[in-house]
Design an enzyme around this catalytic site. Structure first.
Site, PDB file in Angstrom:
ATOM      1  N   GLU A  17       0.883  -1.132  -0.065  1.00  0.00           N
ATOM      2  CA  GLU A  17      -0.128  -0.160  -0.012  1.00  0.00           C
ATOM      3  C   GLU A  17       0.943   1.357   0.204  1.00  0.00           C
ATOM      4  O   GLU A  17       0.316   2.371  -0.286  1.00  0.00           O
ATOM      5  CB  GLU A  17      -0.913  -0.342   1.030  1.00  0.00           C
ATOM      6  CG  GLU A  17      -0.494  -0.202   2.495  1.00  0.00           C
ATOM      7  CD  GLU A  17      -0.025   1.220   3.220  1.00  0.00           C
ATOM      8  OE1 GLU A  17      -0.674   2.023   2.841  1.00  0.00           O
ATOM      9  OE2 GLU A  17       0.823   1.019   4.190  1.00  0.00           O
ATOM     10  N   GLN A 107       0.860   4.609  16.564  1.00  0.00           N
ATOM     11  CA  GLN A 107       1.185   3.198  15.920  1.00  0.00           C
ATOM     12  C   GLN A 107       2.524   3.164  15.981  1.00  0.00           C
ATOM     13  O   GLN A 107       3.242   2.072  15.839  1.00  0.00           O
ATOM     14  CB  GLN A 107       0.631   3.235  14.470  1.00  0.00           C
ATOM     15  CG  GLN A 107      -0.912   2.855  14.395  1.00  0.00           C
ATOM     16  CD  GLN A 107      -1.408   2.624  13.039  1.00  0.00           C
ATOM     17  OE1 GLN A 107      -0.512   2.846  12.078  1.00  0.00           O
ATOM     18  NE2 GLN A 107      -2.638   2.535  12.916  1.00  0.00           N
ATOM     19  N   HIS A 292      -9.625  -3.749  10.525  1.00  0.00           N
ATOM     20  CA  HIS A 292      -8.738  -2.393  11.083  1.00  0.00           C
ATOM     21  C   HIS A 292      -7.993  -3.169  12.185  1.00  0.00           C
ATOM     22  O   HIS A 292      -6.806  -2.838  12.479  1.00  0.00           O
ATOM     23  CB  HIS A 292      -9.621  -1.324  11.481  1.00  0.00           C
ATOM     24  CG  HIS A 292     -10.410  -0.919  10.485  1.00  0.00           C
ATOM     25  ND1 HIS A 292      -9.686  -0.263   9.345  1.00  0.00           N
ATOM     26  CD2 HIS A 292     -11.638  -0.701  10.115  1.00  0.00           C
ATOM     27  CE1 HIS A 292     -10.919   0.055   8.437  1.00  0.00           C
ATOM     28  NE2 HIS A 292     -11.825  -0.303   8.829  1.00  0.00           N
ATOM     29  N   ASP A 295      -4.721  -5.500  11.105  1.00  0.00           N
ATOM     30  CA  ASP A 295      -3.275  -4.927  10.872  1.00  0.00           C
ATOM     31  C   ASP A 295      -2.880  -4.236  11.870  1.00  0.00           C
ATOM     32  O   ASP A 295      -1.587  -4.138  12.165  1.00  0.00           O
ATOM     33  CB  ASP A 295      -3.409  -4.009   9.543  1.00  0.00           C
ATOM     34  CG  ASP A 295      -4.396  -2.771   9.786  1.00  0.00           C
ATOM     35  OD1 ASP A 295      -3.724  -1.822  10.420  1.00  0.00           O
ATOM     36  OD2 ASP A 295      -5.531  -2.574   9.254  1.00  0.00           O
ATOM     37  N   GLN A 296      -3.687  -3.666  13.135  1.00  0.00           N
ATOM     38  CA  GLN A 296      -2.989  -3.069  14.092  1.00  0.00           C
ATOM     39  C   GLN A 296      -2.392  -4.089  14.999  1.00  0.00           C
ATOM     40  O   GLN A 296      -1.563  -3.578  15.927  1.00  0.00           O
ATOM     41  CB  GLN A 296      -4.132  -2.366  14.722  1.00  0.00           C
ATOM     42  CG  GLN A 296      -4.559  -0.870  13.694  1.00  0.00           C
ATOM     43  CD  GLN A 296      -5.522  -0.106  14.391  1.00  0.00           C
ATOM     44  OE1 GLN A 296      -5.306   0.460  15.453  1.00  0.00           O
ATOM     45  NE2 GLN A 296      -6.676  -0.002  13.982  1.00  0.00           N
ATOM     46  N   HIS A 318      -3.434  -3.285   3.980  1.00  0.00           N
ATOM     47  CA  HIS A 318      -2.459  -3.044   4.973  1.00  0.00           C
ATOM     48  C   HIS A 318      -2.107  -3.899   5.912  1.00  0.00           C
ATOM     49  O   HIS A 318      -0.982  -4.082   6.340  1.00  0.00           O
ATOM     50  CB  HIS A 318      -3.436  -2.118   5.918  1.00  0.00           C
ATOM     51  CG  HIS A 318      -3.607  -0.605   5.732  1.00  0.00           C
ATOM     52  ND1 HIS A 318      -4.310  -0.106   4.496  1.00  0.00           N
ATOM     53  CD2 HIS A 318      -3.052   0.534   6.179  1.00  0.00           C
ATOM     54  CE1 HIS A 318      -3.903   1.259   4.595  1.00  0.00           C
ATOM     55  NE2 HIS A 318      -3.536   1.657   5.402  1.00  0.00           N
TER      56      HIS A 318
END
Length: 351
Positions: A17, A107, A292, A295-296, A318
């Site tokens: 990405e 992050q 979401h 990927d975190q 992601h």
């Protein structure tokens, strides 16, 4: 601990990405593992390539926390080198100028501070509810409760909301040290217990918040046969106008949330519809975590000793990019089932 004198890990910032997430994940892992890295072609596919204000803040914030040596760190730069020395817990305040996202800054700095030797108190100023980034409510109501399963202990509070374009929101964090991350299995969500929500507005007529709530209630009751609890927050403190709808699905084993932001000319009903559409897609699927969260959470899973796994409703670019960055820093076995855009499963084996 002294910095290891070794050749920096080379990262191609245009991979996948090709966004700022490559940089933020690399920064976090570099800090924890004391491994230096050089990243080039930073955001080279973007309309405004290179480091922008919020990316600069991430690098500079973590450089302060780790006493790092940095090279090439300036606005628009497409190549930097980061050489961390340590991780210092403490009291920090960082500001992301304009409406840059505070949760994207997290992050980069949150995981290293979780693994520091002492408690940290962090004040972040910037965008708390802005496009293309997790809203503060996602961080506090979904990510943090999930990370608690892995041993993470953090308190988070919002003092002021930051909407686009004015930003200026303010959040406070207390991050307690974690000696070792615990592995976790997130493959089954269990039964749905309830759906809660918040319809929030600032510097807008009261009917905007009411219409967001009523449209969400109407659709969820009709299409999902569930009666949710949605609270209206009138005139939350912020520097400018903004609206936000947040829907939280609480299952036996996991939380998932879906939200939407208002903007000039966007009807309140459309704000509600966007959040409800995403909620509906998730409820009608059978995987455990939302895209979401997937990927975190993978950098945390990659660092936890033992086996960790999850199923997700969608394998995203992601997620794939984050897994690619992790493999540059860690000798961890990652197995994946499912193609991009499909539901899938990811497993980590960290001996």
């Amino acid at each position: 601990m002294d910095v290891l004198e070794e050749k920096p890990i080379e990262i191609d910032g245009s991979y996948g990405e090709g966004g700022g997430q490559i940089l933020r994940t690399a920064l976090a892992l570099s800090a924890i593992l004391k491994k230096s890295f050089t990243i080039h072609h930073i955001r080279s596919k973007r309309k405004n390539p290179g480091l922008q204000a919020q990316h600069l803040e991430s690098v500079e914030a973590l450089a302060r926390i780790t006493e790092a040596q940095i090279e090439g760190v300036k606005f628009g730069s497409q190549k930097i080198t980061f050489i961390p020395k340590t991780i210092l817990s403490g009291d920090y305040q960082f500001e992301v100028r304009t409406a840059g996202s505070v949760t994207l800054l997290l992050q980069a700095i949150f995981l290293p501070l979780c693994l520091a030797n002492g408690t940290s108190r962090v004040t972040l100023v910037g965008g708390t509810h802005v496009p293309w980034s997790p809203p503060f409510h996602y961080f506090s109501k979904v990510l943090l409760p999930t990370l608690e399963l892995m041993g993470v202990s953090t308190e988070a509070a919002i003092e002021k909301w930051g909407f686009y374009p004015k930003g200026g929101g303010k959040i406070q964090l207390k991050i307690n040290p974690v000696h070792e991350l615990k592995p976790v299995s997130l493959v089954d969500r269990g039964s749905l217990k309830k759906i809660r929500g918040v319809s929030a507005i600032s510097n807008l007529p009261r009917h905007v918040g009411e219409r967001q709530k009523e449209q969400a209630l109407k659709r969820i009751r009709k299409e999902l046969k569930i009666d949710p609890e949605i609270t209206i927050l009138y005139d939350v403190p912020s520097n400018g106008p903004g609206s936000f709808l947040f829907l939280l699905a609480e299952y036996e084993k996991i939380f998932a949330s879906f939200s939407s932001l208002g903007s000039r000319g966007k009807p309140a009903e459309k704000v509600a519809d966007e959040a409800v559409d995403s909620l509906k897609d998730y409820i009608e699927s059978d995987s455990c975590i939302d895209p979401h969260l997937a990927d975190q959470i993978v950098p945390f899973m990659a660092l936890a000793k033992g086996n960790s796994s999850f199923t997700t409703t969608q394998i995203t670019e992601h997620l794939l990019t984050n897994l690619w960055v992790i493999e540059h820093f860690l000798d961890v076995t990652i197995s994946r089932w499912g193609e991009k855009g499909e539901s899938g499963r990811v497993e980590f084996l960290n001996e």
